[in-house]
Write an enzyme that holds these catalytic residues in place. Structure first.
Site, PDB file in Angstrom:
ATOM      1  N   GLU A 217      -8.359   2.815 -12.259  1.00  0.00           N
ATOM      2  CA  GLU A 217      -7.727   3.973 -11.560  1.00  0.00           C
ATOM      3  C   GLU A 217      -6.416   4.498 -12.350  1.00  0.00           C
ATOM      4  OE1 GLU A 217      -8.320   3.327  -6.775  1.00  0.00           O
ATOM      5  OE2 GLU A 217      -6.943   2.275  -7.642  1.00  0.00           O
TER       6      GLU A 217
ATOM      7  N   LYS B 272       0.111   5.424  -6.233  1.00  0.00           N
ATOM      8  CA  LYS B 272      -1.113   5.446  -7.030  1.00  0.00           C
ATOM      9  C   LYS B 272      -1.733   7.027  -6.793  1.00  0.00           C
ATOM     10  CE  LYS B 272      -4.720   4.066  -5.824  1.00  0.00           C
ATOM     11  NZ  LYS B 272      -5.745   3.300  -5.030  1.00  0.00           N
TER      12      LYS B 272
ATOM     13  N   GLU C 258     -24.474  17.881   1.110  1.00  0.00           N
ATOM     14  CA  GLU C 258     -25.503  18.229   1.770  1.00  0.00           C
ATOM     15  C   GLU C 258     -26.853  17.225   1.097  1.00  0.00           C
ATOM     16  OE1 GLU C 258     -27.562  22.145   1.079  1.00  0.00           O
ATOM     17  OE2 GLU C 258     -26.418  22.289  -0.758  1.00  0.00           O
TER      18      GLU C 258
ATOM     19  N   CYS D 150       0.930  -1.083   0.120  1.00  0.00           N
ATOM     20  CA  CYS D 150       0.069  -0.206   0.033  1.00  0.00           C
ATOM     21  C   CYS D 150       0.772   1.219  -0.018  1.00  0.00           C
ATOM     22  CB  CYS D 150      -0.869  -0.185   1.177  1.00  0.00           C
ATOM     23  SG  CYS D 150      -1.850   1.455   1.258  1.00  0.00           S
TER      24      CYS D 150
ATOM     25  N   HIS E 149     -24.324  24.332   2.875  1.00  0.00           N
ATOM     26  CA  HIS E 149     -24.694  24.902   1.649  1.00  0.00           C
ATOM     27  C   HIS E 149     -23.869  26.061   1.170  1.00  0.00           C
ATOM     28  CE1 HIS E 149     -27.508  25.689  -1.623  1.00  0.00           C
ATOM     29  NE2 HIS E 149     -27.536  26.989  -1.327  1.00  0.00           N
TER      30      HIS E 149
ATOM     31  N   CYS F 200      -1.485   1.897  -2.818  1.00  0.00           N
ATOM     32  CA  CYS F 200      -2.184   3.400  -2.428  1.00  0.00           C
ATOM     33  C   CYS F 200      -1.779   4.390  -2.472  1.00  0.00           C
ATOM     34  CB  CYS F 200      -3.185   3.029  -1.026  1.00  0.00           C
ATOM     35  SG  CYS F 200      -3.251   1.193  -0.740  1.00  0.00           S
TER      36      CYS F 200
ATOM     37  N   TYR G  78     -10.324  -2.323  -9.390  1.00  0.00           N
ATOM     38  CA  TYR G  78      -9.915  -0.764  -8.837  1.00  0.00           C
ATOM     39  C   TYR G  78      -8.809  -0.503  -9.919  1.00  0.00           C
ATOM     40  CZ  TYR G  78     -12.419  -1.559  -4.205  1.00  0.00           C
ATOM     41  OH  TYR G  78     -13.282  -1.714  -3.091  1.00  0.00           O
TER      42      TYR G  78
END
Length: 452
Positions: free
Chosen positions: A186, A51, A445, A43, A440, A48, A182
């Protein structure tokens, strides 16, 4: 005195193995970590983190286009791939040193070499200088992770895996990426963002099996709009080297000539050189180490966590498993992790993040479920001209009114879903979402304004 050299040996210094060792040592266990490559693991060093750095870098081309939509006068620009890879590697070197220090400063020993089982309590370690030593331990933890797996066909040796894709010295002009998970989507976003003519080849009708079907369709539409060529429901039958290029023959008769071919067809547990079958450790059909709820194999002194068990192949899960193991074995705490409602993200472009069940999964599980949905063009895109759209969903159990799933494709999805995951883990009702005041204007939201 103990008849063993150590209380615990951890094979693998990735995120899960390092956490296991550190926490175990903090409870007083004499611990050794064995790592064949560099401390940090897949990772941090090959997955991860690097990447995500390349994802960030690849997004600037679209951000420049957005800036022009907001009336910025952008002069000519270009990327420098070679310098980027150098900067990325410098950061990985820094992270590697952090992991080394984490292990050593926690009181663990660290040996660089390949560990292999000789018996349930004894391993041999082949060091970098080819010296072989033997070390014994009362308990041994397997935390070696996984590795790329390619299907068999003529010329598959010409494909690079994600490790090599992260370290290419030069950016190709064109690339075929084989896969739909994945890693495939990616890297398709990464290469496309750098202007590479990118082809995604996959045998399914949609990318990202197991995700919400509408989100899968949204991603494919967006990828095509961004310039990625999708070749669905086909396989690669052959790859041939032709001068400096590769000829990629597809099962539908098409032939693609590209500079590079990347295989992203899945990963399997990295167990082939551990000698597990020699000592009788039970292995599953995909090579996964079979464990019980204590992460213990059929041999009571041997344990396994993370991708090598092929249960939930996410780094935070391996970390949590390792920490819980250390708490149970050395901290006098009967703590187990929950595998329910684990959030995850795909750093495609646009990104996807989910937690809990899809509507289809809920129905198949016998839940009387209701789906709430919001789809829109983000405020930023109304001025920039970017056609990308966002989709968000909540899945609610109609009987209990609990929110049992949340799904999003759009910018910052991982940052948003992480907070939603806490609410779902805590058992929040749809009325709790409804009574929460939104921020907002924001995309987030929408999760508190969804109505029938």
């Amino acid at each position: 005195m103990s008849k063993f050299d150590y209380d615990l040996i951890v094979i693998g210094a990735g995120s899960g193995g390092t956490r296991t060792a550190r926490i175990s040592a903090s409870y007083g266990a004499k611990t050794l970590v064995v790592e064949a490559d560099r401390a940090g693991g897949t990772c941090v060093l090959r997955g991860c983190v690097p990447k995500k750095l390349l994802v960030y870098a690849s997004q600037f081309s679209e951000q420049v286009s957005d800036a022009e939509g907001f009336c910025w006068q952008v002069k000519d620009y270009e990327s420098n791939w070679g310098e980027l890879i150098k900067k990325k590697n410098k950061e990985l070197d820094r992270l590697h040193e952090i992991y080394v220090n984490l292990i050593k400063n926690s009181g663990c020993d660290l040996i660089s070499g390949w560990g292999k089982f000789i018996s349930p309590n004894l391993i041999s370690i082949t060091k970098d200088n080819n010296e072989v030593i033997q070390v014994s331990s009362r308990k041994i933890m397997i935390a070696v992770g996984g590795e790329a797996s390619f299907p068999s066909f003529s010329g598959n040796k010409h494909m690079i895996d994600s490790d090599k894709a992260l370290d290419l010295k030069e950016l190709p002009n064109s690339i075929v990426i084989y896969g739909s998970g994945y890693i495939a989507v990616e890297f398709a976003g990464i290469f496309n963002g750098f202007g590479v003519d990118t082809h995604l080849v996959f045998r399914a009708d949609k990318v990202l099996r197991g995700f919400d079907n509408e989100i899968r369709e949204y991603l494919m539409t967006s990828m095509a709009q961004k310039g990625i060529t999708l070749h669905k429901e086909v396989t690669i039958s052959e790859i041939e080297k032709v001068n400096l290029n590769y000829s990629v023959k597809l099962s539908n008769g098409k032939n693609l000539i590209v500079d590079q071919v990347m295989g992203a067809t899945g990963r399997i547990p990295k167990v082939s050189k551990l000698g597990l079958s020699d000592i009788g450790v039970d292995i599953g059909s995909r090579g996964e180490v079979l464990v019980n709820k204590f992460n213990q194999t059929n041999i009571k002194s041997i344990y396994a966590i993370g991708d090598v068990t092929d249960k939930v192949t996410l780094t935070p899960v391996a970390i949590a498993e390792g920490h819980a193991f250390a708490d149970r074995e050395y901290g006098e705490s009967e703590r187990f992790i929950s595998y329910d409602n684990i959030p995850s993200a795909v750093f495609s472009q646009p990104s996807i993040s989910v937690v809990g069940l899809t509507f289809e999964q809920a129905i198949n599980n016998g839940v009387k479920a209701k789906e709430y949905k919001s789809e829109f063009r983000a405020l930023k895109n109304t001025v920039s001209g970017n056609v990308e759209r966002t989709l968000m969903k909540l899945i609610v159990d109609e009987r209990s009114q609990k929110v049992i799933g949340a799904h999003m494709i759009g910018p910052d999805s991982a940052e948003i879903i992480q907070g939603i995951a806490i609410a779902i883990k805590a058992g929040a009702l749809k009325s709790d979402f409804d009574s929460t005041i939104g921020i907002h204007p924001s995309a987030a939201e929408e999760f508190v304004t969804m109505r029938s």
